[in-house]
Motif scaffolding. Structure first.
Motif, short mmCIF file in Angstrom:
data_model
loop_
_atom_site.label_atom_id
_atom_site.label_comp_id
_atom_site.label_asym_id
_atom_site.label_seq_id
_atom_site.Cartn_x
_atom_site.Cartn_y
_atom_site.Cartn_z
N GLU A 643 -18.07 20.97 65.34
CA GLU A 643 -18.97 20.83 66.25
C GLU A 643 -18.35 20.74 67.68
N VAL A 644 -19.24 21.10 68.67
CA VAL A 644 -18.62 20.95 70.12
C VAL A 644 -19.62 20.11 71.13
N GLU A 645 -19.04 19.46 72.01
CA GLU A 645 -19.96 18.73 72.69
C GLU A 645 -19.91 19.64 74.05
N VAL A 646 -20.94 19.75 75.06
CA VAL A 646 -21.06 20.53 76.17
C VAL A 646 -21.59 19.61 77.10
N LEU A 647 -20.56 19.64 78.09
CA LEU A 647 -20.69 18.83 79.43
C LEU A 647 -21.24 19.47 80.70
N LEU A 648 -22.07 19.11 81.32
CA LEU A 648 -22.59 19.97 82.79
C LEU A 648 -22.17 18.67 83.85
N GLY A 649 -21.16 19.33 84.80
CA GLY A 649 -21.00 18.14 85.76
C GLY A 649 -20.76 16.83 85.39
N GLY A 650 -19.95 16.81 84.16
CA GLY A 650 -19.43 15.64 83.49
C GLY A 650 -20.35 14.96 82.88
N ARG A 651 -21.69 15.59 82.58
CA ARG A 651 -22.56 14.94 81.85
C ARG A 651 -23.10 15.31 80.56
N THR A 652 -23.16 14.82 79.39
CA THR A 652 -23.04 15.31 78.17
C THR A 652 -24.51 16.07 77.86
N LEU A 653 -24.36 17.00 77.29
CA LEU A 653 -25.61 17.83 77.06
C LEU A 653 -26.03 17.74 75.74
N ALA A 679 -16.78 22.83 77.37
CA ALA A 679 -16.98 22.50 76.04
C ALA A 679 -15.71 21.97 75.35
N VAL A 680 -16.15 20.97 74.50
CA VAL A 680 -15.01 20.14 73.72
C VAL A 680 -15.28 20.10 72.55
N ALA A 681 -14.02 20.44 71.76
CA ALA A 681 -13.98 20.43 70.29
C ALA A 681 -14.12 19.19 69.76
N ILE A 682 -15.07 18.93 68.68
CA ILE A 682 -14.93 17.75 68.10
C ILE A 682 -14.24 17.74 66.68
N ARG A 683 -13.05 17.09 66.53
CA ARG A 683 -12.64 17.07 65.28
C ARG A 683 -12.54 15.75 64.43
N ASP A 684 -12.91 15.49 63.36
CA ASP A 684 -13.07 14.32 62.89
C ASP A 684 -13.58 13.20 63.59
N GLY A 685 -14.50 13.58 64.21
CA GLY A 685 -15.39 12.67 65.30
C GLY A 685 -14.66 12.59 66.56
N VAL A 686 -13.70 12.99 66.88
CA VAL A 686 -12.87 12.75 68.05
C VAL A 686 -12.96 13.87 69.11
#
Length: 808
Positions: A643-653, A679-686
């Protein structure tokens, strides 16, 4: 004998029905149609609406008196098309092919004490399914040597055995005697290692009968060899010196080779020196974007470098023999090659495509390709044809066997394949096909293979494993060492049991399915690789890879109307910039850990995409958009992480699933806000690797970035990226300014343009509009001295870059 660059000046003119144009100086290689005005003519759609023409090149030179006792050979690597070579008004050679070398002995036709006039004629007109260029497209060589000599390509080096301890290197040298009496010579052959050290040598006496040739075989052992591979492309040089006992007449030849062996079977796949290799392949046309069909060393080196950096380890030359310059680059950089002979055999695909002369010339064309290739360690396969309609017939299968057998006799150390398209064979109608498999597509109405394949859409796989396609392809595949499958991945698993000894390569595949295709390559050992259509975008077949939408009018043709110019199907655009599809592929290959962000153009929002197997979405890696804050944009995220986490202006979407289970991608709707999106890759929840796009903000400037500052050599090239950026170097992708270039000093503008898929601009002009904030200029050296390239555009400060041309 050794090739030397033809040193004399050229001029050229266009021949029309109204007579010839005035002659103008020209530097060859030269593409005569690159600057021709394009025409809105449906008959020219395939070439990108570029008309052909007829041209005449002339060169004058003096023949030194000592040439009377020498052997003089002119070699033109490729003249497109149907070249005719004359000297002093006497026709010396003709050849229908525009992609095969033309080797012309000049002995007996030369004048001494008076100027000689060399004339080369060529023409191109509706003879290919893409842009070919026209004229003297590849280098011209002159070889002068003794009448007892080693002819061009007369040294063949093979490696019968190789391991870590030693390699057996066999050198077979042809010695030709043009004298009317027998000749005795000594042949000394030396193998020089990658660091310049002599690793093996042998010498022998050679007697050659009058007006004949002999072959001399020498077998030498190289201890602890540095072997060639894609990861370690170590090269050796074989130097041959042929001399009289007194040493007063010497002929030298030199070839660059790699020590390596190939193995292939259906259980263990392809191996190089026993190491398994999966082919991450790119189909690549011969044209090189803004410089057209011209072949120059630096351009080919740059193209191979970029392809390898993008994750490819193999190139298929589509659909003509690869240039010597690109083969040399593949050897140096460790890129594997499938070299292809032709797009047609005896059935025409275009009005003037050479099918009418294939029967007469195929053996000569094939021999010349193999002679060119057989010392290049990068070459692992020969393709004897692409999507040949008659391959499914009895006569076509017989011709396939003849071509394959001839190839093996010329070079038994490499494998034979061909790109076979089952849908094309079905179009021939020789074998009945279940109408349900065609989904309503009528064979009687089909005129073009790309359109037929688009009609079939998701039925291609079912058609591929049908009894009809199995029957139509069986004998042709039986003639080959490797079954080349164009868009036939449904056969990969099927043939593992149906034809258990069949080795398969995806010789041409849809780029949108690389995740599925690569999984098949990795899991099936008899499938040795995948070659996407296409690795590098190309001129012609306009709009083949353009995005398509369901709101388009019914019956929209597969190729786009004038003024479309580019195919749009490449992972890498014609300027050498990687498109989002390239980064997605790199992730699928397992070569990239960082996520990748791309944003669909705002004007595509809300439009439903239609199935388009060659088309990527209309997106680019930019967060600079001329839209109001809050405007909804669709953001594509590619990642191998779960999974990936998407952030806009430092705020998570939020977090979104990716990875192989989700085809390595997520689509996120985002309200546009200038600043940064991540976009931040999430591996093993981290949180792990990340990607970031930033808006171009603040003052903008025009900038020029050359890929080098020295132009070493008479045909050296510098590639200059021209773009508009902010102070932080972030490109303003919304900039479409017209830029004018000025080249000062001993150099000239070889080509200038952008990756705009449809345009009325010419690559030979000194002004061009930016596309997505970017363009590419190519400057070609023409002497020695300082070179200054100046770029200007309304509203920006003029910018210049300095180069140094050495002339050597």
């Amino acid at each position: 004998m050794q090739r030397q660059r033809y040193p004399y000046p050229w001029e050229w003119r266009t021949i029309t029905a109204h007579g010839p144009s005035p002659a103008r100086p020209v530097v060859v290689p030269h593409d005569a149609v690159l600057g021709v005005e394009r025409v809105d003519d449906p008959a020219l759609t395939a070439t990108g609406y570029v008309p052909g023409g007829t041209w005449e090149y002339r060169s004058r030179f003096e023949a030194p008196p000592d040439w009377r006792q020498r052997h003089v050979v002119l070699e033109l690597e490729a003249v497109y098309r149907s070249p005719a070579v004359s000297l002093n008004g006497d026709l010396l050679a003709r050849r229908p092919s525009g992609t095969a070398a033309l080797t012309v002995p000049l002995d007996g036709a030369l004048r001494y004490g008076a100027p000689n006039e060399l004339t080369v004629e060529a023409r191109a007109d509706r003879d290919a399914r893409w842009y070919t260029g026209g004229g003297i497209l590849r280098p011209v060589h002159l070889a002068v040597g003794p009448r007892v000599h080693v002819p061009l390509d007369g040294v063949v080096v093979t490696v019968p055995e190789s391991d870590d301890e030693a390699a057996l290197v066999q050198v077979v040298t042809t010695v030709r005697n043009l004298e009317p009496r027998p000749a005795v010579r000594r042949l000394r052959t030396t193998v020089v290692g990658p660091d310049g050290e002599v690793v093996a040598a042998d010498a022998t006496r050679v007697t050659v009968p009058a007006n004949e040739s002999v072959e001399v075989s020498q077998r030498m052992l190289v201890a602890e060899p540095r072997r060639w591979s894609p990861a370690h492309p170590d090269l050796h040089t074989v130097e041959s010196v042929l001399a009289t006992d007194t040493g007063d007449e010497v002929d030298e030849s030199r070839v660059v080779v790699g020590i390596r062996t190939l193995q292939l079977d259906a259980r263990r796949g392809l191996r190089i020196d026993g190491v398994p290799v999966d082919l991450r392949g790119a189909c690549v046309h011969a044209d090189n974007g803004v410089i057209g069909g011209v072949v120059l060393d630096d351009a080919e080196e740059r193209r191979v470098t970029i392809l390898k950096e993008a994750g490819f380890n193999a190139i298929r030359s589509a659909h003509q023999p690869m240039s010597r310059a690109m083969l040399d680059a593949c050897d140096r950089l460790g890129m594997l090659v499938m070299d292809e002979l032709t797009d047609v055999w005896t059935r025409a695909k275009r009005p003037e495509d050479g099918s009418s002369t294939f029967t007469e010339w195929w053996q000569r064309d094939l021999e010349d390709m193999v002679r060119k290739d057989r010392n290049h360690p990068s070459v692992i396969m020969y393709s004897i044809g692409n999507e040949i309609p008659e391959a499914g017939t009895r006569t076509g299968a017989e011709l396939a066997r003849r071509l394959a057998a001839r190839t093996r006799r010329l070079d038994p150390t490499r494998y034979v394949t061909a790109g076979v398209n089952g849908a094309l064979l079905v179009m021939d109608g020789a074998v009945p096909v279940d109408p349900e498999l065609l989904g309503g597509a009528s064979l009687e109405e089909v005129e073009e293979i790309n359109g037929f394949m688009m009609q079939l859409a998701d039925r291609m796989n079912a058609l591929g494993v049908s009894d009809a396609v199995t029957a139509l392809t069986e004998e042709a595949y039986g003639a080959l060492d490797v079954a080349g499958m164009n868009y036939l991945e449904s056969r990969y698993e099927h043939d593992r049991t149906a034809f258990p000894h069949r080795v398969i390569v995806g010789s041409e595949t849809f780029p949108t399915r690389i995740d599925v295709l690569w999984d098949l390559v990795r899991s099936l050992p008899h499938v040795i690789g995948d070659f996407t259509w296409t690795g590098w975008d190309y001129l012609g077949e306009p709009g083949l890879g353009r995005p398509r939408y369901r709101d388009e009018p019914p019956g929209t043709p597969p190729l786009a109307p004038y003024p479309w110019l580019l195919s749009g199907a490449g992972d890498i655009d014609i300027t050498g910039e990687r498109r989002p599809a390239s980064y997605y592929r790199e992730i699928v290959y397992g070569l990239r850990r960082e996520p990748f962000l791309a944003v669909r153009r705002p004007e595509t929002y809300g439009r439903e995409a239609a199935p388009a197997p060659w088309s990527w979405t209309d997106c680019l890696p930019s967060w600079t958009w001329p839209v109001a804050p809050g405007t909804p944009l669709e953001v594509e995220v590619y990642a191998d992480a779960p999974e990936v986490e998407v952030l806009l202006g430092g705020r998570t979407l939020g977090r979104y699933p990716t990875g192989p289970e989700h085809r390595y991608r997520a689509l996120v709707e985002v309200g546009y806000q200038p600043g940064a999106i991540e976009a931040v890759a999430i591996r093993d929840g981290v949180p792990a690797e990340r990607a970031r796009l930033v808006t171009a903000s603040g003052p903008r400037a025009l900038r020029v970035h050359p890929d080098r500052t020295r132009l070493d050599g008479p045909d050296a090239l510098a590639f200059l990226t021209i773009e508009v950026t902010d102070d932080e170097g972030v490109r303003a992708t919304d900039a479409d300014d017209e830029v004018t270039l000025r080249v000062e000093g001993p150099a000239a503008l070889q080509g200038f343009g952008s990756a705009a898929p449809r345009t009325l601009e010419s690559f030979t002009d000194d002004r061009h509009r930016l596309f997505d904030g970017r363009a590419l200029a190519v400057v070609r050296a023409g002497g020695s001295g300082d070179v200054r390239v100046v770029a200007s555009a309304p509203g920006y400060a003029e910018v210049a870059t300095e180069l140094r041309a050495t002339g050597v």
